[in-house]
Scaffold this motif. Structure first.
Motif, PDB file in Angstrom:
ATOM      1  N   ASN A  72      -4.002  -6.597  -6.495  1.00 30.59           N
ATOM      2  CA  ASN A  72      -2.182  -5.942  -6.024  1.00 30.59           C
ATOM      3  C   ASN A  72      -1.282  -5.793  -7.224  1.00 30.59           C
ATOM      4  OD1 ASN A  72      -0.387  -6.135  -2.884  1.00 30.59           O
ATOM      5  ND2 ASN A  72      -1.840  -7.200  -3.052  1.00 30.59           N
ATOM      6  N   ASN A  73      -1.628  -5.837  -8.188  1.00 26.16           N
ATOM      7  CA  ASN A  73      -0.586  -5.833  -9.759  1.00 26.16           C
ATOM      8  C   ASN A  73      -1.685  -4.945  -9.978  1.00 26.16           C
ATOM      9  OD1 ASN A  73       0.700  -7.179 -11.326  1.00 26.16           O
ATOM     10  ND2 ASN A  73      -0.709  -7.634 -12.891  1.00 26.16           N
ATOM     11  N   ALA A  74      -2.722  -4.429  -9.894  1.00 21.39           N
ATOM     12  CA  ALA A  74      -3.406  -3.168 -10.746  1.00 21.39           C
ATOM     13  C   ALA A  74      -3.459  -2.796  -9.261  1.00 21.39           C
ATOM     14  CB  ALA A  74      -4.834  -3.603 -10.504  1.00 21.39           C
ATOM     15  N   TYR A  76      -0.519  -1.972  -8.514  1.00 15.28           N
ATOM     16  CA  TYR A  76       1.049  -1.511  -8.704  1.00 15.28           C
ATOM     17  C   TYR A  76       1.313  -1.070  -9.461  1.00 15.28           C
ATOM     18  CZ  TYR A  76       5.330  -2.477  -9.257  1.00 15.28           C
ATOM     19  OH  TYR A  76       7.484  -2.438 -10.357  1.00 15.28           O
ATOM     20  N   ARG A  78      -1.420   0.985 -10.893  1.00 13.61           N
ATOM     21  CA  ARG A  78      -1.470   2.605 -10.304  1.00 13.61           C
ATOM     22  C   ARG A  78      -0.264   2.931  -9.931  1.00 13.61           C
ATOM     23  NH1 ARG A  78      -6.820   3.934  -9.762  1.00 13.61           N
ATOM     24  NH2 ARG A  78      -5.922   5.281  -8.096  1.00 13.61           N
ATOM     25  N   TRP A  79       0.551   3.154  -9.290  1.00 12.54           N
ATOM     26  CA  TRP A  79       1.393   3.807  -8.833  1.00 12.54           C
ATOM     27  C   TRP A  79       2.515   4.203  -9.731  1.00 12.54           C
ATOM     28  CZ3 TRP A  79       6.524   1.689  -7.564  1.00 12.54           C
ATOM     29  CH2 TRP A  79       7.075   1.730  -6.350  1.00 12.54           C
ATOM     30  N   TRP A  80       2.943   2.720  -9.831  1.00 12.85           N
ATOM     31  CA  TRP A  80       4.306   2.905 -11.011  1.00 12.85           C
ATOM     32  C   TRP A  80       4.109   3.454 -12.507  1.00 12.85           C
ATOM     33  CZ3 TRP A  80       8.980   2.327 -11.299  1.00 12.85           C
ATOM     34  CH2 TRP A  80      10.068   2.387 -11.907  1.00 12.85           C
ATOM     35  N   GLU A  81       2.951   3.715 -12.921  1.00 11.99           N
ATOM     36  CA  GLU A  81       2.239   4.651 -13.549  1.00 11.99           C
ATOM     37  C   GLU A  81       1.672   6.242 -13.411  1.00 11.99           C
ATOM     38  OE1 GLU A  81      -1.782   4.768 -15.394  1.00 11.99           O
ATOM     39  OE2 GLU A  81      -1.954   6.167 -16.681  1.00 11.99           O
ATOM     40  N   ARG A  83       4.659   7.253 -11.273  1.00 10.25           N
ATOM     41  CA  ARG A  83       6.056   7.546 -11.501  1.00 10.25           C
ATOM     42  C   ARG A  83       6.264   7.882 -12.306  1.00 10.25           C
ATOM     43  NH1 ARG A  83       9.953   8.849 -11.012  1.00 10.25           N
ATOM     44  NH2 ARG A  83      11.477   8.995 -10.689  1.00 10.25           N
ATOM     45  N   GLN A  84       5.777   7.072 -13.329  1.00  8.91           N
ATOM     46  CA  GLN A  84       6.118   7.213 -14.541  1.00  8.91           C
ATOM     47  C   GLN A  84       5.342   8.853 -15.688  1.00  8.91           C
ATOM     48  OE1 GLN A  84       4.131   3.329 -16.442  1.00  8.91           O
ATOM     49  NE2 GLN A  84       6.141   2.760 -17.119  1.00  8.91           N
ATOM     50  N   LEU A 201      -5.798   9.056 -12.254  1.00  8.24           N
ATOM     51  CA  LEU A 201      -5.273   8.628 -10.739  1.00  8.24           C
ATOM     52  C   LEU A 201      -5.633   8.859  -9.563  1.00  8.24           C
ATOM     53  CD1 LEU A 201      -1.691   7.885 -12.095  1.00  8.24           C
ATOM     54  CD2 LEU A 201      -3.736   6.112 -12.281  1.00  8.24           C
ATOM     55  N   PRO A 205      -9.454   5.707  -7.687  1.00 10.19           N
ATOM     56  CA  PRO A 205      -9.187   4.533  -7.239  1.00 10.19           C
ATOM     57  C   PRO A 205     -10.039   3.089  -7.985  1.00 10.19           C
ATOM     58  CG  PRO A 205     -11.843   5.210  -5.546  1.00 10.19           C
ATOM     59  CD  PRO A 205     -11.300   6.151  -6.882  1.00 10.19           C
ATOM     60  N   THR A 206      -9.103   1.883  -7.824  1.00  9.53           N
ATOM     61  CA  THR A 206     -10.262   0.891  -8.120  1.00  9.53           C
ATOM     62  C   THR A 206     -11.279   0.722  -8.198  1.00  9.53           C
ATOM     63  OG1 THR A 206      -9.126   0.179  -5.840  1.00  9.53           O
ATOM     64  CG2 THR A 206      -7.370  -0.224  -7.322  1.00  9.53           C
ATOM     65  N   GLY A 255      -1.630  -2.663  -0.978  1.00  4.44           N
ATOM     66  CA  GLY A 255      -2.079  -2.013  -2.195  1.00  4.44           C
ATOM     67  C   GLY A 255      -3.317  -1.341  -2.626  1.00  4.44           C
ATOM     68  N   LEU A 258      -1.094   2.059  -1.948  1.00  2.00           N
ATOM     69  CA  LEU A 258      -0.051   2.117  -3.489  1.00  2.00           C
ATOM     70  C   LEU A 258      -1.104   2.710  -4.309  1.00  2.00           C
ATOM     71  CD1 LEU A 258       2.530  -1.163  -4.323  1.00  2.00           C
ATOM     72  CD2 LEU A 258       2.707   1.447  -3.368  1.00  2.00           C
TER      73      LEU A 258
ATOM     74  N   TRP B  79     -12.744  -1.314 -17.950  1.00  8.25           N
ATOM     75  CA  TRP B  79     -12.922  -0.294 -17.249  1.00  8.25           C
ATOM     76  C   TRP B  79     -12.194   0.336 -17.643  1.00  8.25           C
ATOM     77  CZ3 TRP B  79     -11.100   1.020 -12.501  1.00  8.25           C
ATOM     78  CH2 TRP B  79     -11.971   1.885 -11.366  1.00  8.25           C
TER      79      TRP B  79
ATOM     80  N   PHE E  70       4.266 -12.376  -8.626  1.00 10.08           N
ATOM     81  CA  PHE E  70       3.948 -11.213  -8.745  1.00 10.08           C
ATOM     82  C   PHE E  70       5.115 -10.217  -8.866  1.00 10.08           C
ATOM     83  CE2 PHE E  70       2.805  -7.606  -5.859  1.00 10.08           C
ATOM     84  CZ  PHE E  70       2.412  -6.451  -6.688  1.00 10.08           C
ATOM     85  N   ARG E 200      14.581   7.130 -13.314  1.00 12.26           N
ATOM     86  CA  ARG E 200      12.983   6.783 -12.627  1.00 12.26           C
ATOM     87  C   ARG E 200      13.901   5.368 -12.127  1.00 12.26           C
ATOM     88  NH1 ARG E 200       9.769   3.312 -15.607  1.00 12.26           N
ATOM     89  NH2 ARG E 200       9.728   4.948 -17.207  1.00 12.26           N
TER      90      ARG E 200
END
Lengths: 303, 303, 303, 303, 303
Positions: A72-74, A76, A78-81, A83-84, A201, A205-206, A255, A258, B79, E70, E200
């Motif tokens: 989930n951290n990974a 999240y 991705r989603w945040w990047e 948006r950034q 992105l 995907p992961t 996850g 996101l 990765w 998290f 943001r």
């Protein structure tokens, strides 16, 4: 993106829109059925379960929690990047317009073309990321240019190229110096970096093996756990199993949502609304009088 | 990289391609055998196991989960950084071509040489990272240059040097100013940074002692756990042990695969496809008419 | 750095080189002895241990796992940052040489001095970080310069200063413009940043109190745990205790090794090999004919 | 900062200096007393505790471990960022001096003033961060300038302003071009960024509510745990409770110390020693003959 | 932001201001009531609870801890990024003023306008982020400009545009070169980036589904746990449940507060105080004599 004022703590319990329950209702029903079956079976043959302890299932559940937390951290991130990168694009657009208006003669044709072409870039990038047709970019480009883009694959980056060529024309015509050309060129390069980051992105995907491994472990855990707890919890077994399944499958599904931040889903990045912000910024900077309204959430969802 | 639409949740349970099971089937068989042996032994001498609790094994398992979580995070970061660097390379290539077309006279020989040489750089870097022969770069360089590279070790960085020398020729010939030379020189420096970052990822795995420590602890855990659970789970012991082994060895093997992101494996970064994107970008920018197709996944796998 | 092809999973169990066991064999013996003593004592006075449960030790062990995970993450980040900085140094060196060859007349004395001085910088930095004498830098500097460095503390940064002065000479002599001076000056500044980052990593370990707190908690845990498990595990107690001690002390010792990434140890960053890569890059760029070979791992270890 | 060679593993058990025990001895005594009281009470009324299990306390303890792990990570990042910013300041100082010596005529008055003023900036920043009087900066500024700073709040940034004005004088006098002015201006801007980052770290602790929540949960845990373990551990209860309290309060106190990285404490960033390194770098670059010695740790502590 | 000297460890137990208890007192009362009900029910029908173990609740609680850890990490990162962006704005303001004073003639009208307009930008950004009316920016802009901003949405970015136009006037008037224009333009672009990052953070909360999932799981856990522990803890059940609820709901509520870092709450970023620092910096740089005082915490809270 779901936009709603933070509701009263208790009312949080009864909100459906934005809940992940829609996505996992199937899993919950299957798990509930399996747990009910095992509970029923237990009432006929309690001896079979007599010595079974929950300990190995606890262990599996904790390992699963830690791995789900990691994934989930990974996702999240991705989603945040995503948006950034789009926030960055808004800032770069404004900076580009700022220097343009300051340096070129105010509101002549070239300024207008350069400004509108950025909006075209944003539309083309949005459509490409969402897998939609890129016609939305057409009205923002000069009539002839759209035709020239017809056969080309990378429309967003080709629009940046047209932008650079117009700036080079201004350089050759002596309207800007090479230092100022560099200022604009760096902005275009940053926009290109944003585009490449978004494509990364979208296309990467992961690792699929994570999805498989975690999903399968979650299933194994939810189907085996009733065996371990039925002898101590009895008739509470299906309830407890479903609560656990809600937490694990819910986090797994979140996850999953996101990690595809450009889809047209409730939890994704609201590209339509962000492109509208870019439209407004550019049109205001060009001194246009008809400025569209910002997009508002429909049913708490901004797309 | 494995590319497939997100399958139906239940069908996720039966997918083999992309699963890590191939990599750990040996471990699972050994663990299953050991667990079966212990279970059999337990039926002859149940007294020996009577007082043994699972608690110390639980502790070992949780510690192992936390450490595996930490290592997987590090491997995933590697990765993802590899993918980021290549995404960056695509963006830098496009920016280079954009400034080139804007500043130099359109589509003359120098522009063509400068453009094609970048593709040569990408091919040379790809081959070096995958440990393959670098002949793929040859058709993208002017005839004489390839011979000049023959004896040299660092072919990718030597190609960047040739690029810089051609730009310096343009500077001396007055085709570009020193400011514009700097714009291009920064792009080449960024490409050099990308190359160095990729070489770092290739040549520096996570410390070997982590691999050893985690692998051994996982083995100890999977072989000892049946001793702890056989008295409570009985005939379920081999099943429960294999489920735990699947989660732990699976995550261990996934970390192992991800930490070598440039190998030609299913979960690695698809260098072939990314280089093809660079080819297409450059050829389109040069106005060529024969543009190759993007690579498509074969059997859901993009290499 | 330990370099070896990923061995067969089962053979991983019997590898000694690169294992952390060397570093913790003392701790393991002490823990084994203590556990054996407690087990023996238990056979004489089993009543004393009758009601003692493992639960508080489990709690301590899990807290320890989480804290060890946190500290290992910090140590790993330090090690990886050290590697990144040196990878960056290689890239900066190549970029410096690329611009040098492109801008200055090819292979004259100034170019050669400027190139060789970078190698001198890399040697001086390597020796300073490893606490060795910096004579290795001498052959790479012009004869007189080495003497001038005699009394000075910060030899690496002084070498960068000499580099800047030679570039300023070229600026004053009109060989390069101020824009180009700035290109080189930024490269030197980046090298200075790399140097400062390496010095920071060398001079600032993770807070000593963490080391103490974790080491002591690990000892307390390993010495107290046998008390908790002897009544359930009996004769397996020493084995289980040693397995736990292996995981905890092993991770503690690995963190300790990784946090000093510039030492001359098996798990450290291979500075000798990286400096050799810099030598090769510079000598190839200068068109020299005698190029040294890259360093190869000895006994799987690259220093 | 505590500087000591890594001691022998066993001697680590008996080191007091640098241990966090000083900071938590009060808590440990209170917890020990409470645990002894509960143990005593248990011997009079064992029935009251008969059915109480440790499980809910275990749960609280594990949640506390995870939250403490999270907070310690945040505090450690703050401390490390503080150290990074000062390492960056050293690098920027050296780069500034390098360009200064290369571009301006060697060792004239302006060069000396510009060099010494940087040391003044470092002293002023150090004193401001430590809440000490800024007189230490005075000897490094020209006589008149110090008086002009008298009434102003932001002495460090005012010193940077004086630096910029002197550089602008050089620009107007034709000693440097506008490109070179920009090189120096960027260095000053970076120093300003470092200053702002340090002020941010100093003025913004981690949210106070975290401190409260974690501290209170730690107290609740340590006071309630003896109730849960006394029936199984008996006379070992106070010992086990103190061991747990040592781990939890120790980590809590360490986080607290690390989150104020500019205090004059044993685990803080050694600002005095770092400013001395800046002094030495500048004086060596100015060719002075009286260079102070680097600061050495006193009693293993560098301030 | 709560600003208070670190209080005595024991007094930490009795502080209310800054505690998260205010926000969760409702939840605690509900949980306490439910636990009391279950405890009462248990005394009438103890048989119903006889075999129920805590194990499944432990598992849920640990999974919840990991997920809360998290999410808190994500929320804390947001809060810290908000603070970083404003720290960066202070640094950029000072750098802008530094170059302005150094390059433009000291303290003439243009310098004053350019300086005061930055303060106007900071006020406008602060008010927009806090959802307040932007009149606070008015006194810092020249009289006519405020009227021109009337109908426009993005007042902060329009103020940056006015800034750029004044700089372009200076460029055209020959007061600054294009190199120096670029220095200032980059500062404005950075301020625009800061603005976009703040927008943001304001407009994109963490995904709402996380909030829902965690809040619901916390409720399920706190309401179900008494069922599991009442048979072992008896009359201690309500106390233990409330302690657990305090830890879980407290952390949940803290994350919720931190994720909206621009609200006017006790734990948010103190925008008023930071804008005042910008005012002081600019007024001092302009040589004004009436400098406002820095804002001080009221009742330990800085807004």
């Amino acid at each position: 993106m779901i936009v709603r004022p933070h509701p009263h703590p208790l009312s949080l319990l009864f909100i459906l829109r934005g809940s992940i329950i829609h996505a996992i209702i199937g899993e919950l029903v299957v798990v509930l059925g399996a747990a009910a079956l095992i509970t029923g079976f237990y009432h006929f043959r309690p001896m079979l379960f007599s010595g079974i302890s929950l300990a190995p299932f606890t262990l599996l559940g904790l390992a699963l929690s830690i791995f789900l937390g990691f994934r989930n951290n990974a996702c999240y991130q991705r989603w945040w990047e995503a948006r950034q990168q789009w926030g960055r694009l808004i800032a770069e657009t404004r900076s580009f317009m700022r220097d343009l208006r300051a340096v070129l003669p105010d509101r002549d044709d070239r300024t207008r073309r350069l400004g509108r072409r950025i909006v075209g870039f944003a539309h083309a990038l949005r459509c490409q990321l969402r897998g939609e047709r890129v016609e939305a970019a057409q009205p923002w480009l000069p009539a002839g240019e759209w035709l020239g883009l017809a056969g080309l694959r990378g429309k967003p980056s080709e629009i940046l190229n047209l932008q650079a060529q117009e700036l080079a024309d201004a350089l050759r015509a002596g309207e800007i110096t090479d230092i100022l050309y560099r200022v604009f060129s760096e902005r275009l390069a940053t926009m290109g970096n944003i585009q490449a980051a978004c494509e990364r992105l979208q296309s990467t995907p992961t690792p699929f093996a994570y999805t498989l491994l975690l999903h399968r472990t979650a299933w194994l855990f939810c189907l085996l756990t009733p065996i371990g707890i039925v002898s101590t919890l009895g008739w509470l077994t299906p309830l407890a199993t479903v609560v656990l399944a809600y937490a694990f499958f819910g986090l797994d599904a979140l996850g999953q949502e996101l990690q595809e931040p450009f889809e047209r889903t409730a939890n994704a990045v609201p590209l339509d609304a962000l492109v509208r912000i870019i439209e407004i910024s550019v049109l205001e900077a060009l001194g246009e009088t008809e400025i569209p309204e910002p997009l508002l959430p429909q049913d708490f969802v901004l797309l």
